[in-house]
Design an enzyme around this catalytic site. Structure first.
Site, PDB file in Angstrom:
ATOM      1  N   GLU A  19       0.822  -1.213   0.000  1.00  0.00           N
ATOM      2  CA  GLU A  19       0.000   0.000   0.000  1.00  0.00           C
ATOM      3  C   GLU A  19       0.857   1.265   0.000  1.00  0.00           C
ATOM      4  O   GLU A  19       0.471   2.283  -0.574  1.00  0.00           O
ATOM      5  CB  GLU A  19      -0.949  -0.010   1.209  1.00  0.00           C
ATOM      6  CG  GLU A  19      -1.924  -1.177   1.230  1.00  0.00           C
ATOM      7  CD  GLU A  19      -2.781  -1.273  -0.021  1.00  0.00           C
ATOM      8  OE1 GLU A  19      -2.977  -0.230  -0.687  1.00  0.00           O
ATOM      9  OE2 GLU A  19      -3.245  -2.384  -0.342  1.00  0.00           O
ATOM     10  N   HIS A  22       1.557   2.193  -3.534  1.00  0.00           N
ATOM     11  CA  HIS A  22       0.450   2.957  -4.118  1.00  0.00           C
ATOM     12  C   HIS A  22       0.479   4.405  -3.629  1.00  0.00           C
ATOM     13  O   HIS A  22       0.344   5.350  -4.419  1.00  0.00           O
ATOM     14  CB  HIS A  22      -0.891   2.328  -3.732  1.00  0.00           C
ATOM     15  CG  HIS A  22      -1.186   1.031  -4.414  1.00  0.00           C
ATOM     16  ND1 HIS A  22      -1.054   0.848  -5.770  1.00  0.00           N
ATOM     17  CD2 HIS A  22      -1.631  -0.169  -3.917  1.00  0.00           C
ATOM     18  CE1 HIS A  22      -1.405  -0.386  -6.090  1.00  0.00           C
ATOM     19  NE2 HIS A  22      -1.750  -1.024  -4.987  1.00  0.00           N
TER      20      HIS A  22
END
Length: 418
Positions: A19, A22
């Site tokens: 994550e 991202h």
């Protein structure tokens, strides 16, 4: 308890790195990231830093980065609606208060005639009767406060949908990419702890074929049947593929080269369902920095190759759900790995990280790979697909994935406990 702690740490690290990939690259592309979450469900911990809310949630089964534009951005503020406004030092609107205006006595109450929070960043509104219609400029980082819940507005140029296809692709691909980076780092850590096997004899087992012909510790294996061996993998593979077949070992011992013939013993290998050759040696291990780094890339490639070998069985009809492991199966294997030594967790975590990276890149809706497919279609068409149709595809994909997870988990339970 040790297994549970190991699972939490491993998956927490893998998810967090995924994550973070991202988050970091989305921000580099100019996208407003509202939330970085580890887990799903109710919040256990939250802290806002700069523009992003960082949260840890109850169920540790993944995570997400909520980018501006992926959900409806604002409430509908219609003409005639009364809102409160506060201003910064440049006389631009820094807060737009919807409902509960009494809790913000410092706010200027106006009646909206027209409002644009995405493109022009302006509010046309009526204040006092003496003022008439006024135009107020909105700060690009202004907060919209609805029922005391504060959210930063997202001008169009900060939303995911405003970006070019290549920028969207970078933000999406970054998650799986960071899983591969993490795997390489973990394999490097394992290499520094345990070393990298090299084609040099480190130990000879008693009564083994190697001992019977006089192979000794420190012997360097140069070639097998005249084929040069550059690393231990080549030596191991050649021996395993030659059960009960004599092999000419060219070895270097005390600065001289000699040839020894060894016939590997045939040993049945259940996972491969065939006999493999073994001669009874353990290789020496090297902790050299360059060798460890080089080996980490090779290990990552080998795991990727193995995963694609398994996936290819889908097209040959040989694939079985027994080849997959869900949370229960991974927990069980992690317990076995912990029993082998904590250094093995580096190896196991690296393999899991590669797996998650590859799985996320599969062209399935709801996964990063599925999103990349839609971005590719957008690049070809010159315009994005209907958001409602794409959203439905991702919803169906997510539902099917959850069904697969349940099936694999039940299969793990029946295999391990029933």
């Amino acid at each position: 308890m040790q297994t549970l702690i190991a699972v939490i740490i491993i998956f927490g690290l893998i998810v967090a790195i995924h994550e973070w990939g991202h988050l970091y690259f989305a921000k580099k592309m100019g996208i407003l990231c509202r939330e970085f979450a580890i887990g799903f469900g109710p919040k256990l911990y939250s802290k806002k830093k700069n523009e992003t809310l960082y949260t840890i949630r109850l169920f540790p089964i993944g995570g997400f980065v909520r980018m501006a534009g992926e959900d409806p951005e604002t409430v509908q503020i219609k003409p005639g609606y009364e809102i409160g406004l506060t201003f910064n030092d440049q006389d631009k609107v820094k807060e737009i208060i919807v409902n509960n205006k009494a809790k913000h006595p410092e706010a200027k109450v106006v009646s909206v005639e027209r409002i644009d929070l995405e493109h022009q960043l302006k509010i046309d509104a009526y204040g006092d009767e003496e003022e008439g219609l006024q135009t107020y400029e909105i700060d690009p980082k202004a907060d919209l406060i609805v029922d005391e819940e504060r959210n930063q507005i997202a001008p169009w140029d900060r939303q995911f949908g405003s970006k070019k296809p290549w920028q969207k692709a970078v933000a999406i691909f970054a998650g799986p990419f960071m899983n591969f980076v993490l795997a390489i780092v973990l394999f490097i850590g394992y290499g520094f702890i345990d070393g990298v096997p090299v084609p040099e004899v480190g130990q000879v087992a008693e009564t083994s074929p190697a001992e019977e012909v006089g192979l000794q510790n420190g012997d360097t294996i140069l070639a097998l049947d005249g084929q040069e061996m550059s690393d231990w993998r080549e030596v191991q593979e050649y021996i395993q593929n030659s059960p009960d077949e004599a092999i000419a070992f060219s070895i270097e011992r005390d600065s001289s080269v000699e040839t020894i013939s060894i016939t590997p013993t045939a040993v049945y290998h259940e996972p491969w369902d065939r006999d493999i050759g073994q001669i009874g040696i353990i290789p020496e291990r090297d902790h050299g920095v360059l060798l460890v780094i080089q080996n980490s890339f090779i290990q990552t490639y080998e795991v990727v190759e193995l995963i694609f070998d398994v996936l290819s069985l889908i097209f040959t009809g040989e694939f079985s759900i027994d080849m997959l492991a869900g949370p229960v199966g991974i927990y069980d294997v992690t317990g076995d790995v912990v029993a082998l030594g904590y250094e093995m967790l580096f190896l196991w975590a690296g393999m899991l990280s590669v797996n998650i990276g590859i799985v996320n890149l599969l062209p399935i809706p709801a996964l990063d790979g599925g999103r990349l497919v839609f971005i590719g279609i957008e690049a070809i068409r010159g315009k994005p697909l209907d958001p409602n149709k794409e959203g439905m595809a991702h919803f169906v994909g997510f539902a099917l994935l959850m069904l697969l997870v349940l099936m694999v988990t039940w299969n793990d339970i029946t295999r391990l406990f029933l």
